[in-house]
Scaffold this motif. Sequence first.
Motif, PDB file in Angstrom:
ATOM      1  N   GLU A 107       0.807  -1.222   0.000  1.00  0.00           N
ATOM      2  CA  GLU A 107       0.000   0.000   0.000  1.00  0.00           C
ATOM      3  C   GLU A 107       0.845   1.279   0.000  1.00  0.00           C
ATOM      4  O   GLU A 107       1.956   1.280   0.508  1.00  0.00           O
ATOM      5  N   TRP A 108       0.245   2.320  -0.515  1.00  0.00           N
ATOM      6  CA  TRP A 108       0.754   3.673  -0.348  1.00  0.00           C
ATOM      7  C   TRP A 108      -0.026   4.284   0.810  1.00  0.00           C
ATOM      8  O   TRP A 108      -1.271   4.273   0.793  1.00  0.00           O
ATOM      9  N   ASN A 109       0.665   4.820   1.769  1.00  0.00           N
ATOM     10  CA  ASN A 109      -0.034   5.478   2.879  1.00  0.00           C
ATOM     11  C   ASN A 109      -0.194   6.959   2.605  1.00  0.00           C
ATOM     12  O   ASN A 109       0.715   7.620   2.113  1.00  0.00           O
ATOM     13  N   ILE A 110      -1.366   7.443   2.943  1.00  0.00           N
ATOM     14  CA  ILE A 110      -1.732   8.823   2.606  1.00  0.00           C
ATOM     15  C   ILE A 110      -2.885   9.233   3.515  1.00  0.00           C
ATOM     16  O   ILE A 110      -3.462   8.400   4.210  1.00  0.00           O
ATOM     17  N   SER A 111      -3.231  10.518   3.499  1.00  0.00           N
ATOM     18  CA  SER A 111      -4.365  10.988   4.291  1.00  0.00           C
ATOM     19  C   SER A 111      -5.575  11.138   3.371  1.00  0.00           C
ATOM     20  O   SER A 111      -5.428  11.398   2.174  1.00  0.00           O
ATOM     21  N   ARG A 112      -6.748  11.030   3.948  1.00  0.00           N
ATOM     22  CA  ARG A 112      -7.968  11.138   3.140  1.00  0.00           C
ATOM     23  C   ARG A 112      -8.041  12.505   2.443  1.00  0.00           C
ATOM     24  O   ARG A 112      -8.401  12.601   1.275  1.00  0.00           O
ATOM     25  N   ALA A 113      -7.692  13.557   3.184  1.00  0.00           N
ATOM     26  CA  ALA A 113      -7.792  14.897   2.600  1.00  0.00           C
ATOM     27  C   ALA A 113      -6.902  15.015   1.358  1.00  0.00           C
ATOM     28  O   ALA A 113      -7.257  15.709   0.407  1.00  0.00           O
ATOM     29  N   LEU A 156      -1.509  10.118   7.174  1.00  0.00           N
ATOM     30  CA  LEU A 156      -1.015   8.851   6.579  1.00  0.00           C
ATOM     31  C   LEU A 156      -1.792   7.643   7.090  1.00  0.00           C
ATOM     32  O   LEU A 156      -1.239   6.550   7.192  1.00  0.00           O
ATOM     33  N   ASN A 157      -3.041   7.838   7.418  1.00  0.00           N
ATOM     34  CA  ASN A 157      -3.803   6.773   8.077  1.00  0.00           C
ATOM     35  C   ASN A 157      -4.656   5.946   7.115  1.00  0.00           C
ATOM     36  O   ASN A 157      -5.470   5.157   7.565  1.00  0.00           O
ATOM     37  N   LEU A 158      -4.449   6.170   5.818  1.00  0.00           N
ATOM     38  CA  LEU A 158      -5.111   5.303   4.834  1.00  0.00           C
ATOM     39  C   LEU A 158      -4.041   4.517   4.099  1.00  0.00           C
ATOM     40  O   LEU A 158      -3.002   5.062   3.742  1.00  0.00           O
ATOM     41  N   GLY A 159      -4.318   3.247   3.860  1.00  0.00           N
ATOM     42  CA  GLY A 159      -3.468   2.465   2.972  1.00  0.00           C
ATOM     43  C   GLY A 159      -4.231   2.289   1.672  1.00  0.00           C
ATOM     44  O   GLY A 159      -5.306   1.697   1.638  1.00  0.00           O
ATOM     45  N   PHE A 362       4.026   9.388  -3.902  1.00  0.00           N
ATOM     46  CA  PHE A 362       2.620   9.333  -4.345  1.00  0.00           C
ATOM     47  C   PHE A 362       1.870  10.519  -3.734  1.00  0.00           C
ATOM     48  O   PHE A 362       1.134  11.245  -4.422  1.00  0.00           O
ATOM     49  N   GLY A 363       2.108  10.750  -2.447  1.00  0.00           N
ATOM     50  CA  GLY A 363       1.473  11.876  -1.768  1.00  0.00           C
ATOM     51  C   GLY A 363       1.881  13.195  -2.417  1.00  0.00           C
ATOM     52  O   GLY A 363       1.043  14.079  -2.633  1.00  0.00           O
ATOM     53  N   ALA A 364       3.167  13.314  -2.754  1.00  0.00           N
ATOM     54  CA  ALA A 364       3.647  14.565  -3.367  1.00  0.00           C
ATOM     55  C   ALA A 364       2.964  14.776  -4.719  1.00  0.00           C
ATOM     56  O   ALA A 364       2.589  15.905  -5.061  1.00  0.00           O
TER      57      ALA A 364
END
Length: 546
Positions: A107-113, A156-159, A362-364
């Motif tokens: 998984e890539w970890n990211i925030s919902r927002a 970072l609470n979503l995978g 991915f987040g960037a």
Amino acid sequence: LENQPIPPLASEILASEISASEILAKIPGATTDLARAEAVWSTLRAGPAGAIAPVMTQNNHPLASAPEWDVVICGGTLGIFLGLTLVKRGWKVLLLERGQIQGRRQEWNISRAELEVLVRLDLLSLQELEAVIATEFNPVRIQFEGGDPVWVENVLNLGVSPLRLLALLKQKFLQAGGTIQEHTAFEGIEIHPNGVEIATSQGPLRSRLMLDAMGHGSPLVRQARAQERPDAVCLVVGTCATGFEGAEGASTQGDLIVSFTPIQNQCQYFWEAFPAEDGRTTYLFTYLDTHPDRISLTQLFEAYCQLLPQYQGTPLQHLTFQRALFGVFPSYRRSPLPPLGDRILPVGDSSGAQSPLSFGGFGAMLRHLERLSFGLDEALAADLLDRQALGWLQPYQPNLSVTWLFQRSMSVGINQTLGPDQINQTLSGVFAQMSALGEPTLKPFLQDVVQFPGLFQTLLRTGLLRPWLVLKILPQVGLGSLVTWLGHYAALAGYSLLARAPGFANNRGQSPALQSGQSIRFHGRFYWRRFQDALHYGSGRDYHDC
Ligand SMILES: Cc1cc2nc3c(=O)[nH]c(=O)nc-3n(C[C@H](O)[C@H](O)[C@H](O)COP(=O)(O)OP(=O)(O)OC[C@H]3O[C@@H](n4cnc5c(N)ncnc54)[C@H](O)[C@@H]3O)c2cc1C
């Protein structure tokens, strides 16, 4: 939660009898993956290799016939995100990938927002967004040896499953009229005044614009950075495993950054842990320079195996390893990388646009997806594809540049002597101040979006309440770095002021972007919008809270 204890001591749990090589031998492909990443790390430590055969050349004669594509994107991992936004705006887009467009299992970890930009840009529906989220958990912890834990929610609470996400985007890209050429490698590019000719393993292609989404190993980046050593590297090793079930919070809590050991091997080890679809992911990461005597990835993985039981309170014998993970993330002060030439723009990892503190490429990409999508649409519409115009799509960002000093304060020079707990003490002290200032300061920082007010208050509080910490950091980071940093800090203050000033504020929310095909009468408008974007993103005003 506030009083949750830090991990138990090694002596309190079963001693491990499994070696790192035994673990690697049990995971299919792990030894090969480690050898591949080790080779990348050895090359970086060996330093610039001297002259390399250029893959990009200039030709002053126009292309014999008009380009058949508006945009050719080379690299189909993060490249497909921009591919889809551009094809939806009516551009003729070809996506070229040397392998298959297919996300990895991890998984890539990211925030919902951060993820919601995919819905805002109409790339995914809300239902589709939910379908690609593999895990969701809260809270996440920040803790350094000797300090109290700080818990935050929604960072970072979503995978996200790259496998499901890329499969969906690929399908949507094709439905929207995009073209994909898999098993086709980029081999070179010739820039003409009216387009580029791209040499591929399947023959030549002509396009108005080429986006380089070939990652850190892009042949174009190799050419552009041939004589540069990375200014820093983040080394990452880890695994995804089952068997942590007995450990408290194993499936409901994550760690954003935790350290529980002193400096060793001239490295400060940091840990990250996330509940995952196939178990629990744990990473050990460290920041260092590329000195030839630096620790190898194999040694780092041995340290990981040795310390993991202490970190998670679970003996290795209880774990079933699903996969091993290795990463070598170079970062350069000269970032983002300016376009190499006319009609070429690096995007994703190849652009170096991510923070030197994180390995969240991915987040960037998602953070900049709106800006890049609107900007590229307008550049294509106005035919502003020269190097200087495209440079405005990867502008200087002071809030990225200030993070360099933080990265320095989290690493040890190869010949530097620091107190074994200096980095832990600094981080505990600074995070305690940030935490006291509250979530508006803490959360953007944890998501790699540094904002001037939060940074200013943190520095002020730390300087007043813990002046000895500041005095210790100065010799660690060096005067030169500090002076350079002050320049970026001043720029951040200036950007933050201007970004809020009437007339300068990025008001895309109120005035919609140009529609595809609509021409821009005044090139000045393109540059003005890019200037607004540079202020907006460079000052961290793009931060979306959740
Ligand atoms: C262990 C680990 C954990 C991570 N965790 C996270 C996380 O939790 N959150 C997050 O945001 N990010 C995370 N990342 C980072 C993220 O995976 C990367 O930032 C992202 O994959 C970068 O995508 P990219 O497309 O820019 O480059 P790459 O992933 O390197 O992809 C480049 C693509 O270009 C293709 N290509 C290369 N050369 C050519 C060529 N000559 N011709 C055609 N195609 C070519 C490749 O096949 C590949 O598909 C992690 C990375 C690692 C290693």
